[in-house]
Design a protein around this motif. Structure first.
Motif, mmCIF file in Angstrom:
data_model
loop_
_atom_site.group_PDB
_atom_site.id
_atom_site.type_symbol
_atom_site.label_atom_id
_atom_site.label_comp_id
_atom_site.label_asym_id
_atom_site.label_seq_id
_atom_site.Cartn_x
_atom_site.Cartn_y
_atom_site.Cartn_z
ATOM 1 N N THR A 135 -11.568 6.850 -6.493
ATOM 2 C CA THR A 135 -12.781 6.500 -5.762
ATOM 3 C C THR A 135 -12.497 5.397 -4.752
ATOM 4 O O THR A 135 -11.473 4.715 -4.810
ATOM 5 N N GLN A 136 -13.424 5.228 -3.832
ATOM 6 C CA GLN A 136 -13.314 4.121 -2.881
ATOM 7 C C GLN A 136 -13.226 2.788 -3.622
ATOM 8 O O GLN A 136 -12.437 1.912 -3.244
ATOM 9 N N SER A 137 -14.020 2.640 -4.668
ATOM 10 C CA SER A 137 -14.031 1.379 -5.424
ATOM 11 C C SER A 137 -12.680 1.093 -6.058
ATOM 12 O O SER A 137 -12.182 -0.042 -6.004
ATOM 13 N N ARG A 138 -12.081 2.113 -6.666
ATOM 14 C CA ARG A 138 -10.777 1.926 -7.312
ATOM 15 C C ARG A 138 -9.721 1.535 -6.286
ATOM 16 O O ARG A 138 -8.893 0.649 -6.527
ATOM 17 N N LEU A 139 -9.754 2.171 -5.135
ATOM 18 C CA LEU A 139 -8.776 1.869 -4.101
ATOM 19 C C LEU A 139 -8.992 0.470 -3.530
ATOM 20 O O LEU A 139 -8.039 -0.280 -3.305
ATOM 21 N N LEU A 140 -10.249 0.099 -3.312
ATOM 22 C CA LEU A 140 -10.543 -1.228 -2.778
ATOM 23 C C LEU A 140 -10.112 -2.309 -3.758
ATOM 24 O O LEU A 140 -9.593 -3.357 -3.362
ATOM 25 N N SER A 141 -10.306 -2.065 -5.048
ATOM 26 C CA SER A 141 -9.873 -3.010 -6.066
ATOM 27 C C SER A 141 -8.359 -3.205 -6.012
ATOM 28 O O SER A 141 -7.853 -4.331 -6.146
ATOM 29 N N HIS A 142 -7.631 -2.119 -5.805
ATOM 30 C CA HIS A 142 -6.178 -2.206 -5.677
ATOM 31 C C HIS A 142 -5.792 -3.030 -4.459
ATOM 32 O O HIS A 142 -4.896 -3.897 -4.539
ATOM 33 N N CYS A 143 -6.451 -2.783 -3.332
ATOM 34 C CA CYS A 143 -6.160 -3.537 -2.108
ATOM 35 C C CYS A 143 -6.386 -5.027 -2.321
ATOM 36 O O CYS A 143 -5.593 -5.863 -1.881
ATOM 37 N N LEU A 144 -7.467 -5.357 -2.993
ATOM 38 C CA LEU A 144 -7.794 -6.758 -3.248
ATOM 39 C C LEU A 144 -6.739 -7.408 -4.126
ATOM 40 O O LEU A 144 -6.429 -8.595 -3.977
ATOM 41 N N THR A 145 -6.147 -6.634 -5.026
ATOM 42 C CA THR A 145 -5.134 -7.156 -5.943
ATOM 43 C C THR A 145 -3.790 -7.377 -5.255
ATOM 44 O O THR A 145 -3.131 -8.410 -5.469
ATOM 45 N N VAL A 146 -3.377 -6.441 -4.423
ATOM 46 C CA VAL A 146 -2.012 -6.489 -3.877
ATOM 47 C C VAL A 146 -1.897 -7.215 -2.545
ATOM 48 O O VAL A 146 -0.807 -7.682 -2.189
ATOM 49 N N LEU A 147 -3.001 -7.320 -1.783
ATOM 50 C CA LEU A 147 -2.921 -7.979 -0.491
ATOM 51 C C LEU A 147 -3.156 -9.473 -0.647
ATOM 52 O O LEU A 147 -3.984 -9.914 -1.432
ATOM 53 N N LEU B 114 0.804 -1.212 0.000
ATOM 54 C CA LEU B 114 0.000 0.000 0.000
ATOM 55 C C LEU B 114 0.844 1.271 0.000
ATOM 56 O O LEU B 114 0.317 2.374 0.035
ATOM 57 N N MET B 115 2.163 1.101 -0.032
ATOM 58 C CA MET B 115 3.040 2.269 -0.032
ATOM 59 C C MET B 115 3.417 2.695 -1.451
ATOM 60 O O MET B 115 4.235 3.592 -1.641
ATOM 61 N N THR B 116 2.824 2.055 -2.444
ATOM 62 C CA THR B 116 3.059 2.485 -3.823
ATOM 63 C C THR B 116 2.449 3.864 -4.038
ATOM 64 O O THR B 116 1.558 4.283 -3.303
ATOM 65 N N THR B 117 2.935 4.589 -5.032
ATOM 66 C CA THR B 117 2.422 5.944 -5.279
ATOM 67 C C THR B 117 1.156 5.896 -6.127
ATOM 68 O O THR B 117 0.887 4.911 -6.824
ATOM 69 N N LEU B 118 0.424 6.981 -6.096
ATOM 70 C CA LEU B 118 -0.772 7.083 -6.924
ATOM 71 C C LEU B 118 -0.398 7.120 -8.399
ATOM 72 O O LEU B 118 -1.165 6.674 -9.258
ATOM 73 N N GLN B 119 0.792 7.625 -8.707
ATOM 74 C CA GLN B 119 1.246 7.637 -10.098
ATOM 75 C C GLN B 119 1.359 6.221 -10.630
ATOM 76 O O GLN B 119 0.958 5.933 -11.757
ATOM 77 N N ALA B 120 1.872 5.321 -9.802
ATOM 78 C CA ALA B 120 1.971 3.922 -10.203
ATOM 79 C C ALA B 120 0.590 3.290 -10.321
ATOM 80 O O ALA B 120 0.341 2.473 -11.216
ATOM 81 N N LEU B 121 -0.303 3.680 -9.437
ATOM 82 C CA LEU B 121 -1.667 3.137 -9.455
ATOM 83 C C LEU B 121 -2.379 3.477 -10.752
ATOM 84 O O LEU B 121 -3.115 2.661 -11.312
ATOM 85 N N PHE B 122 -2.152 4.698 -11.258
ATOM 86 C CA PHE B 122 -2.830 5.146 -12.469
ATOM 87 C C PHE B 122 -1.990 4.957 -13.738
ATOM 88 O O PHE B 122 -2.398 5.387 -14.807
ATOM 89 N N ALA B 123 -0.846 4.288 -13.609
ATOM 90 C CA ALA B 123 0.071 4.158 -14.745
ATOM 91 C C ALA B 123 -0.562 3.467 -15.945
ATOM 92 O O ALA B 123 -0.316 3.839 -17.095
ATOM 93 N N ASP B 124 -1.398 2.469 -15.693
ATOM 94 C CA ASP B 124 -1.997 1.697 -16.786
ATOM 95 C C ASP B 124 -3.422 2.133 -17.104
ATOM 96 O O ASP B 124 -4.116 1.475 -17.883
ATOM 97 N N SER B 125 -3.864 3.228 -16.509
ATOM 98 C CA SER B 125 -5.236 3.674 -16.722
ATOM 99 C C SER B 125 -5.421 4.220 -18.137
ATOM 100 O O SER B 125 -4.630 5.027 -18.622
ATOM 101 N N GLN B 126 -6.463 3.749 -18.800
ATOM 102 C CA GLN B 126 -6.783 4.192 -20.156
ATOM 103 C C GLN B 126 -7.901 5.226 -20.168
ATOM 104 O O GLN B 126 -8.228 5.775 -21.216
ATOM 105 N N GLN B 127 -8.482 5.487 -19.008
ATOM 106 C CA GLN B 127 -9.615 6.407 -18.937
ATOM 107 C C GLN B 127 -9.142 7.833 -18.714
ATOM 108 O O GLN B 127 -8.284 8.091 -17.868
ATOM 109 N N SER B 128 -9.689 8.741 -19.494
ATOM 110 C CA SER B 128 -9.378 10.157 -19.286
ATOM 111 C C SER B 128 -10.368 10.737 -18.285
ATOM 112 O O SER B 128 -11.512 10.285 -18.176
ATOM 113 N N LEU B 129 -9.928 11.720 -17.539
ATOM 114 C CA LEU B 129 -10.769 12.329 -16.518
ATOM 115 C C LEU B 129 -11.856 13.188 -17.151
ATOM 116 O O LEU B 129 -11.575 14.050 -17.982
#
Length: 299
Positions: A141-153, A1-16
């Protein structure tokens, strides 16, 4: 969980998706509708975010033009329709966080996932991620963060040997009856900062869930003409909602934390309602509770 948000969004294809501050409310409503999203950041000409707007903000402000002391007559509905058109032409800046449930929280791309989790675990549903220039980059979002937690933990970290699902359940559940009218339900959601609320019949059985996302399809006129109708008439039209997918039936100990996380993420929901053996509503587990669970672990 100490990864950066930049790494979290590195593969994101969605534009804001953003709303220019020069937009009127009607344009903002149409943009959210077109992209099937509840909320978006409002940005100035330099792409700096000035706040968040969602459909609850719009509903709160829109209801101010209607006298809720009685059901509108046909003649009054004509006047309300005209007023709603005038309201829709006003600046979107006038309704930023009108409901009080969307305070703007920001983090830079260099922040860690753990820093974001601490903010979202307070009940905030989304926070703005900014780039090196301070411009709007993404919504976490909470959902995006929870999905990350489920993947890495690991499974052992999330298994029931580590976390007690029953310990995540909140016994106090805010609910409404099937005959409660729409405007009262929205006021309740605003007062308790809820994104959804269970709808129960006279026997106390949960029959539907009304959420902020149910407002996405409403035009201002449709909304105003519906605010005095029972809430069940709105949720009944949402036949595609599979109610059994949002429950934990009768025995929470038979499910582990992974099950709860996956069910929420797979069904795009923020709450799971707990029923006893008689299928009476006895509790709720929210996505916020899951994110707080990680906070307990990190201490």
């Amino acid at each position: 969980l100490m990864t950066t948000l930049q790494a979290l969004f590195a593969d994101s294809q969605q534009s804001l998706i953003t709303i220019p501050v020069s937009s009127n409310i009607g344009d903002a409503m149409q943009l959210l509708h077109d992209h099937n999203i509840i909320s978006a950041p409002v940005v100035d000409e330099t792409n700096k975010c000035v706040g968040l707007v969602d459909f609850i903000d719009m509903a709160v402000e829109l209801m101010k033009i209607w006298d809720r002391s009685h059901k509108p007559t046909a003649a009054e509905m004509g006047e309300i329709s005209w007023k709603s058109m005038e309201w829709a032409s006003e600046s979107v800046g006038a309704i930023i966080n009108a409901s009080g449930r969307n305070p703007l929280h920001t983090l830079p791309l260099t922040a860690t996932v753990e820093e974001a989790r601490k903010i979202l675990s307070t009940g905030i549903h989304r926070l703005l991620v900014t780039d090196a220039d301070g411009s709007a980059f993404a919504l976490l979002t909470q959902s995006r963060l929870l999905s990350h937690c489920l993947t890495v933990l690991s499974e052992s970290e999330l298994g029931k040997s580590v976390y007690d699902v029953e310990g995540l359940i909140t016994d106090r559940v805010i609910k409404v009856g099937t005959n409660e009218v729409l405007h009262s339900v929205l006021e309740l959601m605003v007062n308790y900062k809820l994104s959804s609320v269970p709808v129960c019949n006279t026997s106390g059985k949960i029959v539907a869930v009304f959420s902020a996302s149910d407002l996405i399809t409403m035009t201002p006129h449709h909304f105003l003409s519906s605010v005095t109708l029972p809430i069940f008439s709105h949720v009944e039209s949402q036949k595609d909602k599979q109610m059994h997918q949002v429950y934990i039936f009768s025995n929470p100990t038979s499910h582990d934390v992974q099950y709860v996380m996956k069910t929420m993420l797979n069904n795009n929901i923020h709450r799971m309602f707990v029923l006893d053996k008689r299928e009476d509503l006895t509790g709720v587990i929210a996505m916020t509770d899951l994110l707080r669970m990680e906070m307990v672990k990190s201490k």
